[in-house]
Design a protein around this motif. Structure first.
Motif, mmCIF file in Angstrom:
data_model
loop_
_atom_site.group_PDB
_atom_site.id
_atom_site.type_symbol
_atom_site.label_atom_id
_atom_site.label_comp_id
_atom_site.label_asym_id
_atom_site.label_seq_id
_atom_site.Cartn_x
_atom_site.Cartn_y
_atom_site.Cartn_z
ATOM 1 N N MET A 1 -9.752 -32.988 11.843
ATOM 2 C CA MET A 1 -9.453 -33.114 13.253
ATOM 3 C C MET A 1 -9.675 -31.781 13.950
ATOM 4 O O MET A 1 -9.328 -30.739 13.420
ATOM 5 N N PRO A 2 -10.233 -31.848 15.154
ATOM 6 C CA PRO A 2 -10.435 -30.604 15.885
ATOM 7 C C PRO A 2 -9.107 -29.956 16.286
ATOM 8 O O PRO A 2 -8.121 -30.633 16.545
ATOM 9 N N THR B 1 -3.674 -30.306 17.153
ATOM 10 C CA THR B 1 -4.808 -31.071 16.646
ATOM 11 C C THR B 1 -4.778 -32.448 17.274
ATOM 12 O O THR B 1 -3.722 -32.946 17.669
ATOM 13 N N ALA B 2 -5.946 -33.044 17.370
ATOM 14 C CA ALA B 2 -6.067 -34.389 17.907
ATOM 15 C C ALA B 2 -7.350 -34.998 17.356
ATOM 16 O O ALA B 2 -8.319 -34.281 17.104
ATOM 17 N N PRO B 3 -7.355 -36.304 17.157
ATOM 18 C CA PRO B 3 -8.559 -36.932 16.615
ATOM 19 C C PRO B 3 -9.715 -36.926 17.611
ATOM 20 O O PRO B 3 -9.495 -36.983 18.829
ATOM 21 N N ALA B 4 -10.927 -36.853 17.087
ATOM 22 C CA ALA B 4 -12.116 -36.989 17.922
ATOM 23 C C ALA B 4 -12.009 -38.321 18.664
ATOM 24 O O ALA B 4 -11.456 -39.291 18.155
ATOM 25 N N THR C 1 -10.350 -38.548 21.497
ATOM 26 C CA THR C 1 -9.175 -38.396 22.351
ATOM 27 C C THR C 1 -9.538 -37.483 23.510
ATOM 28 O O THR C 1 -10.293 -36.529 23.331
ATOM 29 N N ALA D 1 -4.398 -35.418 24.352
ATOM 30 C CA ALA D 1 -3.998 -34.530 23.257
ATOM 31 C C ALA D 1 -2.863 -33.611 23.693
ATOM 32 O O ALA D 1 -1.896 -33.410 22.951
ATOM 33 N N GLN E 1 -15.900 -33.166 17.173
ATOM 34 C CA GLN E 1 -15.379 -32.603 15.928
ATOM 35 C C GLN E 1 -15.192 -31.092 15.985
ATOM 36 O O GLN E 1 -14.788 -30.488 15.012
ATOM 37 N N ASP F 1 -13.670 -27.385 17.340
ATOM 38 C CA ASP F 1 -12.456 -26.771 17.881
ATOM 39 C C ASP F 1 -12.713 -26.275 19.309
ATOM 40 O O ASP F 1 -13.845 -25.943 19.666
#
Length: 112
Positions: A1-2, A20-23, A25, A30, A93, A95
């Motif tokens: 997760m980014p 962090t949050a899933p791609a 989002t 987030a 994906q 950061d």
């Protein structure tokens, strides 16, 4: 997760934060999911600029801004070439480093 690094903001996260949050989002989702209560007066419908952020690193990994978002950004306080509406900026994906501007053009705060 980014990983999203949020630079310090006196009101929303005085110490800064890393979340962090899933791609897939949005940046706004987030932030809110991680108790960083950024303003979002239009409930993330791309109708205002209160969720404006400046993406200091990783901008190229986000989805492209659509014309509606770009038109709204023209009214945002502190607009920069790295500005996005966080409700419209979708994580990939990579950061990010994000700055929440000191001000918005909103005259009254919403309690979300």
């Amino acid at each position: 997760m980014p990983v999203i690094k949020i630079l310090p903001h006196a009101e929303y996260c005085p110490e800064g934060a890393e979340i962090t949050a899933p791609a897939g989002t949005s940046i706004c989702e987030a932030l809110l999911d991680n108790k960083i209560n950024i303003e979002h007066a239009c409930d993330m419908s791309c109708a205002c600029t209160t969720c404006h952020v400046i993406v200091r690193q990783g901008l190229e990994s986000l989805n492209d801004a659509e014309e509606e978002e770009e038109d709204l950004l023209d009214r945002a306080w502190g607009l920069t070439p790295q500005s996005r509406l966080s409700c419209q900026a979708i994580l990939a994906q990579k950061d990010l480093v994000v700055e929440i501007p000191k001000y918005t053009i909103n005259h009254a705060k919403e309690n979300h």
